[in-house]
Design a protein around this motif. Structure first.
Motif, PDB file in Angstrom:
ATOM      1  N   GLU A  24       2.014   1.720  -3.560  1.00 43.92           N
ATOM      2  CA  GLU A  24       0.883   2.162  -4.378  1.00 43.92           C
ATOM      3  C   GLU A  24       0.628   3.650  -4.174  1.00 43.92           C
ATOM      4  O   GLU A  24       0.498   4.415  -5.143  1.00 43.92           O
ATOM      5  N   ALA A  25       0.580   4.091  -2.913  1.00 44.09           N
ATOM      6  CA  ALA A  25       0.314   5.497  -2.615  1.00 44.09           C
ATOM      7  C   ALA A  25       1.441   6.394  -3.121  1.00 44.09           C
ATOM      8  O   ALA A  25       1.201   7.497  -3.626  1.00 44.09           O
ATOM      9  N   ASP A  26       2.679   5.923  -2.989  1.00 44.61           N
ATOM     10  CA  ASP A  26       3.839   6.687  -3.431  1.00 44.61           C
ATOM     11  C   ASP A  26       3.814   6.914  -4.938  1.00 44.61           C
ATOM     12  O   ASP A  26       4.074   8.017  -5.433  1.00 44.61           O
ATOM     13  N   LYS A  81       0.825  -1.208   0.000  1.00 44.94           N
ATOM     14  CA  LYS A  81       0.000   0.000   0.000  1.00 44.94           C
ATOM     15  C   LYS A  81       0.858   1.256   0.000  1.00 44.94           C
ATOM     16  O   LYS A  81       0.491   2.267  -0.614  1.00 44.94           O
ATOM     17  N   ASP A 138      -6.510  16.743  -3.876  1.00 42.11           N
ATOM     18  CA  ASP A 138      -6.465  15.399  -4.464  1.00 42.11           C
ATOM     19  C   ASP A 138      -7.371  15.306  -5.687  1.00 42.11           C
ATOM     20  O   ASP A 138      -7.033  14.654  -6.681  1.00 42.11           O
TER      21      ASP A 138
END
Length: 250
Positions: A93-95, A90, A192
């Motif tokens: 993925e976020a990075d 995770k 975002d």
């Protein structure tokens, strides 16, 4: 161990190595990270979706997700196993999502398969005429923004993004290609949400003064007047719209 086929740079500055596979290739039942992508030119890739899973075999055999990716242009899946656990998957993925930019390529690609729900808004805003009267954050009315003889208007809640629904994809492609179309959001997007819009090559033209709509609508304006309002599917299939499409394709 073999060298990865490609390295993707993340926001943190880390690079993550992936192996390139054709969509439809089989994978082992192992945890890992993956990216649906398309090669736009030799050794230059455009990512469409970044994800992680406890089973590459199960996740990448998901025909609905695979079909969705292919409909939007993806031709390959980049993947690697991540045996260090869900937290690491995770985090990677976020990075990567935080900076979807390929090493050596400055152009920001678009992201695919984020969620968007389009609903008919007649119960919320009334008849088509009221669409033109919707107040915008800058004090003007929506109808004043329509300058072309024929124009499509999209109104969406920025909390919802893109779906793999064929009708929604159709209208998103339309707005990217039609300079006369207006893209309106129901409130000021968060940081975002702005990022998601940029990834999808979409820039809102206006913001509603009040968040009247939970979902979204498509409205067809002819000679400055709204003649058709409804969901993505409703407007696309309406006889008026079909006639307009035939004229456009001639």
């Amino acid at each position: 161990m073999a060298r990865p086929d490609i390295y993707w740079e993340a926001r943190s500055g880390k690079t993550y190595g992936y192996w390139i596979h054709k969509i439809g290739d089989s994978f082992k039942d192992e945890a890992g990270n993956y990216i649906y992508a398309k090669e736009t030119q030799p050794r230059t890739w455009q990512p469409f979706y970044i994800g992680q899973t406890s089973s590459l075999a199960d996740r990448l055999a998901d025909h609905e997700k695979e079909d969705c990716a292919k409909r939007n242009g993806a031709t390959h899946v980049h993947a690697h196993t991540t045996p260090s656990g869900e937290t690491q998957r995770k985090a990677e993925e976020a990075d990567l999502i935080a900076r979807m930019r390929r090493v050596g390529v400055s152009r920001r690609p678009r992201r695919l398969c984020v969620r968007l729900w389009w609903i008919a808004v007649f119960p919320v805003i009334g008849c088509g005429e009221s669409v033109a009267n919707l107040a915008l954050a800058d004090g003007s009315r929506l109808g004043s923004r329509i300058v072309a003889d024929t124009a499509i208007v999209f109104i969406i809640d920025p909390a919802t993004c893109f779906t793999c629904d064929r009708d929604v994809i159709f209208w998103l492609d339309w707005i990217r290609q039609d300079s006369a179309a207006a893209f309106v959001v129901t409130r000021e997007p968060t940081a975002d949400e702005w990022f998601q819009f940029r990834l999808n090559r979409l820039t809102p033209d206006a913001v509603l003064a009040r968040p009247l709509l939970r979902g979204g609508t498509v409205a067809l304006f002819i000679e400055g007047q709204p003649v058709l309002t409804g969901s993505a599917a409703q407007v696309r299939r309406d006889p008026i719209m079909r006639d307009l499409l035939e004229q456009r394709n001639r």
